[in-house]
Motif scaffolding. Structure first.
Motif, PDB file in Angstrom:
ATOM      1  N   THR A 216     -10.616  -1.907  -7.213  1.00 52.83           N
ATOM      2  CA  THR A 216      -9.590  -2.238  -8.207  1.00 52.83           C
ATOM      3  C   THR A 216      -9.479  -1.119  -9.232  1.00 52.83           C
ATOM      4  N   THR A 217      -8.247  -0.661  -9.473  1.00 49.92           N
ATOM      5  CA  THR A 217      -8.027   0.434 -10.409  1.00 49.92           C
ATOM      6  C   THR A 217      -6.543   0.534 -10.740  1.00 49.92           C
ATOM      7  N   PHE A 218      -6.226   1.233 -11.836  1.00 46.83           N
ATOM      8  CA  PHE A 218      -4.850   1.619 -12.118  1.00 46.83           C
ATOM      9  C   PHE A 218      -4.506   2.942 -11.437  1.00 46.83           C
ATOM     10  N   HIS A 219      -5.544   3.723 -11.068  1.00 44.24           N
ATOM     11  CA  HIS A 219      -5.334   5.110 -10.665  1.00 44.24           C
ATOM     12  C   HIS A 219      -5.944   5.396  -9.301  1.00 44.24           C
ATOM     13  N   LEU A 220      -5.119   5.832  -8.372  1.00 40.90           N
ATOM     14  CA  LEU A 220      -5.602   6.118  -7.027  1.00 40.90           C
ATOM     15  C   LEU A 220      -6.658   7.215  -7.013  1.00 40.90           C
ATOM     16  N   TRP A 221      -6.559   8.158  -7.946  1.00 41.68           N
ATOM     17  CA  TRP A 221      -7.537   9.247  -7.909  1.00 41.68           C
ATOM     18  C   TRP A 221      -8.935   8.784  -8.319  1.00 41.68           C
ATOM     19  N   TYR A 222      -9.051   7.610  -8.951  1.00 48.04           N
ATOM     20  CA  TYR A 222     -10.370   7.057  -9.244  1.00 48.04           C
ATOM     21  C   TYR A 222     -11.018   6.463  -8.002  1.00 48.04           C
ATOM     22  N   LYS A 223     -10.180   6.050  -7.051  1.00 42.17           N
ATOM     23  CA  LYS A 223     -10.681   5.386  -5.845  1.00 42.17           C
ATOM     24  C   LYS A 223      -9.999   6.000  -4.614  1.00 42.17           C
ATOM     25  N   TYR A 249       6.931   0.216  -8.642  1.00 44.80           N
ATOM     26  CA  TYR A 249       5.798   0.524  -9.510  1.00 44.80           C
ATOM     27  C   TYR A 249       5.383   1.965  -9.255  1.00 44.80           C
ATOM     28  N   PRO A 250       5.702   2.869 -10.178  1.00 49.61           N
ATOM     29  CA  PRO A 250       5.415   4.287  -9.940  1.00 49.61           C
ATOM     30  C   PRO A 250       3.923   4.589  -9.943  1.00 49.61           C
ATOM     31  N   HIS A 251       3.512   5.504  -9.088  1.00 47.78           N
ATOM     32  CA  HIS A 251       2.144   6.023  -9.100  1.00 47.78           C
ATOM     33  C   HIS A 251       2.206   7.538  -9.015  1.00 47.78           C
ATOM     34  N   PRO A 252       1.608   8.247  -9.984  1.00 45.07           N
ATOM     35  CA  PRO A 252       0.788   7.661 -11.046  1.00 45.07           C
ATOM     36  C   PRO A 252       1.633   6.837 -12.014  1.00 45.07           C
ATOM     37  N   PRO A 253       1.027   5.789 -12.595  1.00 45.09           N
ATOM     38  CA  PRO A 253       1.778   4.913 -13.499  1.00 45.09           C
ATOM     39  C   PRO A 253       2.112   5.615 -14.807  1.00 45.09           C
TER      40      PRO A 253
END
Length: 404
Positions: A216-223, A249-253
């Motif tokens: 679980t994260t807001f940021h793909l680069w964390y996981k 939902y934009p990524h990065p947010p």
């Protein structure tokens, strides 16, 4: 659960219509010990004919299912004495200190509106139960007209919290109900109360780590390990067919919104749902969780009436349109005060969902929580709403049978 599994396997709703459900559906239910009493994953990861089958731990865009986690985080701050539920948030969120209420003339050809200072201050409780007057600017005519007058387009999802959600109020705080940006503001409030750099950091220390939530994260680069595990979104056309879709939902947010934006999985999210139905929760005190499961609006109040007038926003949670049935709002989610006719959910159930036809529910008295998850748009897809309701009815029938 046989009726649900037959419908899931055959792609046919209970009424015999061709359901043509989403390419991927994941469902689960746990008891208050955290043990699974049911789980299932069906369909393919994408619409490509060579797509692999869905796995139970595929990654999901959580959309407004994020709101439950932010609500829990805010109530942790209340428990620590950092803020009171009925305390004005002005000193912590000065951007909302001098809010104005907008009055919109929908009959005017020039989209005219007037602004007047709000007579009362916004509280944390109102942010959590959507009675603050704040609403999302996208799809709200009054706020779209206000944006237009400033030479702007709607900024929800596309800007940091403050510029995205610094809008006029639709009504005096506490007098009505409107689904909106209140819990997005709560995310920023948590950061300021805890003196953290980000909402993600707070959630890691206070929710994700205590429950061992690993995806679980807001940021793909964390996981980075979850990047290959996403259930791909799809869009249903009016004729019932499916095409590849894009979730808005934009990524990065643009920012770490408290109201949406988390990426997670069924195993992780079920840990949160399982915790709020435990006799001794990990994340909150028992009495605080019980407050979440308490109706916030008095009978006959403007807030409750406006909630009932906006059922299209939560048809997924209720199984469809339920008329003037006994609903209310808890802290952060819809609350059922009577058994729901379409889903069989018993009184005392808390429920909400997310845009891509996702729906969670939890009942402390029964000690059962569940989640129906897919990544299909548009919202309140008829076939998924029917399947989600069948999932609930089948589950509650199984639970009630075991209780006898």
């Amino acid at each position: 659960m046989e009726a649900f599994e037959r419908a899931l396997a055959s792609g046919t709703a209970k009424d015999g219509r061709a359901a043509r459900v989403s390419h991927g559906i994941i469902v689960a239910a746990v008891d208050k010990s955290g043990e699974y009493i049911y789980k299932n994953a069906s369909g393919l990861v994408s619409l490509h004919p060579d797509s692999p089958p869905v796995q139970f731990d595929n990654e999901l865009v959580m959309a407004s299912c994020t709101k439950l986690i932010t609500t829990i985080a805010a109530l942790q701050c209340v428990e620590r004495g950092l803020i009171g539920l009925d305390e004005s948030i002005d000193k912590h969120l000065p951007e909302l200190a001098n809010s104005q209420v907008i009055t919109y003339d929908s009959k005017s050809e020039k989209e005219s509106f007037t602004l007047a200072p709000a007579k009362t201050q916004v509280t944390l409780r109102q942010l959590l139960n959507h009675s603050s007057g704040l609403a999302y600017d996208l799809g709200e005519p009054a706020l779209e007209a206000w944006r237009k007058s400033r030479g702007e387009t709607p900024l929800s999802l596309w800007a940091p919290v403050v510029p995205a959600f610094s809008t006029p109020l639709l009504f005096e705080p506490g007098t009505q109900w409107a689904y909106g940006s209140g819990i997005d503001w709560v995310g920023l409030l948590i950061c300021r109360l805890a003196q953290r750099m980000s909402l993600e950091n707070y959630l890691i220390d206070n929710i994700f780590a205590p429950l061992n939530m690993v995806s679980t994260t807001f940021h793909l680069w964390y996981k980075p390990e979850i990047c290959q595990k996403f259930l791909q979104p799809a869009y249903r056309l009016p004729d019932g067919s499916l095409i590849p879709g894009i979730l808005p939902y934009p990524h990065p947010p643009a920012d770490e919104y408290g109201g949406n934006g988390l990426l997670s999985s069924m195993p992780d999210y079920m840990k949160v749902l399982g915790d709020i139905i435990k006799d001794s929760p990990v994340l909150l005190k028992k009495e605080t969780v019980e407050l979440m499961f308490s109706p916030q609006f008095e009978e006959g109040s403007g807030a409750l009436q406006h909630l009932k007038n906006n059922q299209t926003l939560f048809e997924n949670s209720a199984g469809g349109h339920i008329g003037n049935h006994a609903i209310n709002f808890g802290l952060g989610a819809l609350f059922f005060t009577q058994q729901m006719p379409l889903t069989g959910a018993p009184p005392g159930t808390l429920a909400w969902g997310g845009l891509p036809n996702m729906m969670w529910f939890a009942n402390r008295e029964k000690g059962v929580a569940g989640f129906y998850a897919t990544q299909l748009i548009p919202q309140s897809d008829f076939r998924n709403t029917k399947l989600a309701a069948l999932f609930q009815r089948s589950l509650w029938k199984m639970v009630n049978k075991q209780d006898q």
